[in-house]
Design an enzyme around this catalytic site. Structure first.
Site, PDB file in Angstrom:
ATOM      1  N   LYS A  77      15.295  -0.692   6.404  1.00  0.00           N
ATOM      2  CA  LYS A  77      13.860  -0.950   6.573  1.00  0.00           C
ATOM      3  C   LYS A  77      13.442  -2.310   6.019  1.00  0.00           C
ATOM      4  CE  LYS A  77      13.031   2.630   3.755  1.00  0.00           C
ATOM      5  NZ  LYS A  77      14.340   2.779   3.080  1.00  0.00           N
TER       6      LYS A  77
ATOM      7  N   SER B 279      10.207  -0.451  -5.939  1.00  0.00           N
ATOM      8  CA  SER B 279      10.748  -1.725  -5.488  1.00  0.00           C
ATOM      9  C   SER B 279      10.408  -2.824  -6.484  1.00  0.00           C
ATOM     10  CB  SER B 279      10.197  -2.039  -4.096  1.00  0.00           C
ATOM     11  OG  SER B 279      11.104  -2.822  -3.392  1.00  0.00           O
TER      12      SER B 279
ATOM     13  N   GLU C 101      20.823   2.176  -2.827  1.00  0.00           N
ATOM     14  CA  GLU C 101      20.155   1.839  -1.554  1.00  0.00           C
ATOM     15  C   GLU C 101      19.401   0.519  -1.687  1.00  0.00           C
ATOM     16  OE1 GLU C 101      17.479   5.072  -0.982  1.00  0.00           O
ATOM     17  OE2 GLU C 101      19.069   6.565  -0.837  1.00  0.00           O
ATOM     18  N   PRO C 102      20.084  -0.573  -2.021  1.00  0.00           N
ATOM     19  CA  PRO C 102      19.376  -1.833  -2.204  1.00  0.00           C
ATOM     20  C   PRO C 102      18.861  -2.407  -0.886  1.00  0.00           C
ATOM     21  CG  PRO C 102      21.737  -2.196  -2.314  1.00  0.00           C
ATOM     22  CD  PRO C 102      21.539  -0.714  -2.196  1.00  0.00           C
ATOM     23  N   GLY C 103      17.626  -2.836  -0.875  1.00  0.00           N
ATOM     24  CA  GLY C 103      17.073  -3.545   0.284  1.00  0.00           C
ATOM     25  C   GLY C 103      16.827  -4.989  -0.121  1.00  0.00           C
ATOM     26  N   ARG C 104      15.833  -5.153  -0.983  1.00  0.00           N
ATOM     27  CA  ARG C 104      15.410  -6.475  -1.443  1.00  0.00           C
ATOM     28  C   ARG C 104      16.578  -7.315  -1.981  1.00  0.00           C
ATOM     29  NH1 ARG C 104      10.283  -7.442  -2.677  1.00  0.00           N
ATOM     30  NH2 ARG C 104       9.751  -5.248  -2.931  1.00  0.00           N
TER      31      ARG C 104
ATOM     32  N   GLY D  77      15.442  -1.096  -5.684  1.00  0.00           N
ATOM     33  CA  GLY D  77      14.621  -1.641  -6.767  1.00  0.00           C
ATOM     34  C   GLY D  77      15.175  -2.923  -7.353  1.00  0.00           C
TER      35      GLY D  77
ATOM     36  N   ASP E 234      -8.954 -12.565  13.330  1.00  0.00           N
ATOM     37  CA  ASP E 234      -9.510 -11.761  12.253  1.00  0.00           C
ATOM     38  C   ASP E 234      -9.751 -12.635  11.020  1.00  0.00           C
ATOM     39  OD1 ASP E 234     -10.066  -9.954  10.285  1.00  0.00           O
ATOM     40  OD2 ASP E 234      -8.332  -8.661  10.667  1.00  0.00           O
TER      41      ASP E 234
ATOM     42  N   TYR F 104      10.879  -7.255   3.361  1.00  0.00           N
ATOM     43  CA  TYR F 104       9.574  -6.657   3.688  1.00  0.00           C
ATOM     44  C   TYR F 104       8.602  -7.707   4.216  1.00  0.00           C
ATOM     45  CZ  TYR F 104      11.842  -3.076   0.990  1.00  0.00           C
ATOM     46  OH  TYR F 104      12.775  -2.171   0.540  1.00  0.00           O
TER      47      TYR F 104
ATOM     48  N   HIS G 120      14.583   6.676  -6.782  1.00  0.00           N
ATOM     49  CA  HIS G 120      14.218   5.272  -6.517  1.00  0.00           C
ATOM     50  C   HIS G 120      13.222   4.866  -7.595  1.00  0.00           C
ATOM     51  CE1 HIS G 120      13.022   1.551  -4.772  1.00  0.00           C
ATOM     52  NE2 HIS G 120      13.723   1.739  -3.665  1.00  0.00           N
TER      53      HIS G 120
HETATM   54  C1  LIG Z   1      14.242   5.528   0.079  1.00  0.00           C
HETATM   55  C2  LIG Z   1      14.324   4.064  -0.172  1.00  0.00           C
HETATM   56  N1  LIG Z   1      15.517   3.527  -0.445  1.00  0.00           N
HETATM   57  C3  LIG Z   1      15.672   2.204  -0.645  1.00  0.00           C
HETATM   58  C4  LIG Z   1      14.605   1.346  -0.561  1.00  0.00           C
HETATM   59  C5  LIG Z   1      14.841  -0.123  -0.798  1.00  0.00           C
HETATM   60  O1  LIG Z   1      14.260  -0.535  -1.970  1.00  0.00           O
HETATM   61  P1  LIG Z   1      14.433  -2.026  -2.515  1.00  0.00           P
HETATM   62  O2  LIG Z   1      14.144  -2.937  -1.409  1.00  0.00           O
HETATM   63  O3  LIG Z   1      13.454  -2.106  -3.615  1.00  0.00           O
HETATM   64  O4  LIG Z   1      15.830  -2.156  -3.017  1.00  0.00           O
HETATM   65  C6  LIG Z   1      13.317   1.866  -0.316  1.00  0.00           C
HETATM   66  C7  LIG Z   1      12.138   0.982  -0.277  1.00  0.00           C
HETATM   67  O5  LIG Z   1      11.032   1.368  -0.093  1.00  0.00           O
HETATM   68  C8  LIG Z   1      13.176   3.263  -0.114  1.00  0.00           C
HETATM   69  O6  LIG Z   1      11.977   3.805   0.147  1.00  0.00           O
END
Ligand SMILES: Cc1ncc(COP(=O)(O)O)c(C=O)c1O
Length: 396
Positions: free
Chosen positions: A38, A169, A245-248, A206, A327, A355, A166
């Site tokens: 995501k 973030s 589950e790292p995203g950022r 996070g 807008d 994001y 979690h």
């Molecule tokens: C279920 C879950 N996992 C992982 C993430 C990724 O988090 P981050 O980008 O802070 O590492 C999120 C972000 O909202 C989340 O909701």
């Protein structure tokens, strides 16, 4: 050059990006990252992480489909949404995605009805109140609720195999991670006592992926805290698999956003002072949705147009940066001090990969979701991908 002047993105999947997987492995050798799709479902990022052997956190059918089509095996995916739509569960079942999270009795009933073969992971609440985006209000069962949830799962004949959390973030407080790991162990023990075979700990996301001025990833301290908490609460001899589950962490530094100035106006106040308005090609409906939804305060630098002579005007003015939609709420920054910009000069926004475009929409018919992109692929990243470095780079 004209092409670039009209585009909004430069994706630099090189210098800042390629060291991140290695840095992760070096810092937390026991924890296998499952990238949170995501955060930025950019194919360049997904393909690189796939080549490096990462797993993926998917939250819906669309994300599952994207990763399975890329050839990712279902056992490298966690369906990490504690409240799944029926159609998403159906899709996961049909495609043999096994692991999923839950945090309510209602979800357990849904799973029992639609896919009793799911390997269920109980998400507990562990939010850092100082995280930029705390998540605990919405997701994560209190530890005190675990007993009811585990007993319900038992009655329904479901398999609970792990615990996830979690911390929110961009977590700030290290103790949140260690406290969450202690709580996860408590829930492991409760589940074990009820006869569940607990094998997975998922420490969520996070983490930030920022670098200090020496180029070091600044999550070393977090990693040390996590390693120590794991050693105490989940010693290797327990045989528990640990994922995150790292995203950022992976996405943030991967991308640089370029926004040309394409319109402007001077507003003269009664006292004769001048304020400037500038229009940028991206705004709150586009990548700057991160200001609203992700609490970001993005930093920028002025990049002079290479197509014009050097600017000789050294004055600065209070300036407002507007997005391109009709807008009036589409305002990126109000009253910031800027040098005089010309139409065609750019603002460059570093660390724009997390994001940002992922949350954009095409309001007003403006193609925010499909910005122009320029990819830079570093030799080190290509080497790692070509060597099929899966095992070496990602797997503990
Ligand atoms: C279920 C879950 N996992 C992982 C993430 C990724 O988090 P981050 O980008 O802070 O590492 C999120 C972000 O909202 C989340 O909701």
């Amino acid at each position: 050059m004209e092409g670039i002047a009209n585009s909004r993105w430069l994706l630099t999947l090189c210098v800042p990006f390629s060291p991140l997987p290695q840095a992760w492995r070096a810092a937390m050798p026991r924890v296998v990252p499952f990238y949170a799709v995501k955060c930025n479902p950019e194919p360049g990022i997904l393909k690189l992480l796939n080549a490096l052997g990462a797993g993926f956190d998917c939250a819906c059918k669309g994300e599952l489909d994207m990763m399975l089509r890329m050839g990712v095996s279902p056992n490298r995916i966690i369906f990490a949404h504690p409240c799944k739509r029926a159609s998403d569960i159906r899709y996961a079942r049909e495609h043999n995605v096994q692991y999923t999270t839950f945090d309510t009795v209602s979800e357990l009933h849904k799973i029992a009805q639609m896919n009793p073969d799911f390997k269920c992971v109980l998400r507990i609440r562990a939010d850092d109140p100082d995280a930029r985006v705390p998540l605990g209000l919405k997701y994560g069962a209190e530890v005190s609720e675990a007993d009811v949830l585990l007993r319900t799962a038992k009655e329904l004949g479901l398999q609970v195999v792990g615990v996830s959390f979690h911390v929110g973030s961009a977590c700030q407080n290290l103790s949140t991670f260690s406290g969450a790991i202690v709580n996860a162990r408590k829930v492991f023990d409760e589940a074990g006592a009820l006869g569940f075979n607990m094998e997975l700990l998922d420490i969520g996301g996070g983490f930030t992926g920022h670098f200090d001025e020496m180029g070091n990833v600044m999550f070393g301290v977090i990693a040390n805290t996590i390693n120590a908490a794991l050693a105490t609460n989940f010693p290797p001899e327990m045989g528990v698999r640990v994922i995150a589950e790292p995203g950022r962490y992976f996405a943030e530094t991967s991308s640089t956003l370029l926004t040309p100035v394409y319109g402007q106006r001077d507003r003269v106040a009664a006292d004769g002072s001048v304020k400037k308005d500038y229009w940028l090609t991206d705004g709150l409906y586009g990548s700057f949705n991160c200001i609203l939804y992700d609490g970001q305060n993005p930093g920028y630098k002025v990049v002079r147009s290479p197509l014009m002579a050097d600017s000789t005007d050294s004055r600065t003015f209070l300036s407002t940066l507007w997005g391109p939609t009709c807008d009036s709420a589409d305002c990126v920054y109000k009253d910031v001090t800027l040098p005089v910009l010309r139409n065609g000069d750019w603002l460059m926004w570093n660390n724009a990969g997390a994001y940002t475009v992922a949350g954009a929409c095409d309001f007003n018919g403006i193609e925010f979701t499909t910005p122009g992109k320029l990819y830079v692929w570093s030799d080190s990243a290509v080497d790692a991908a070509e060597e099929g470095a899966d095992e070496q780079v990602m797997n503990a």
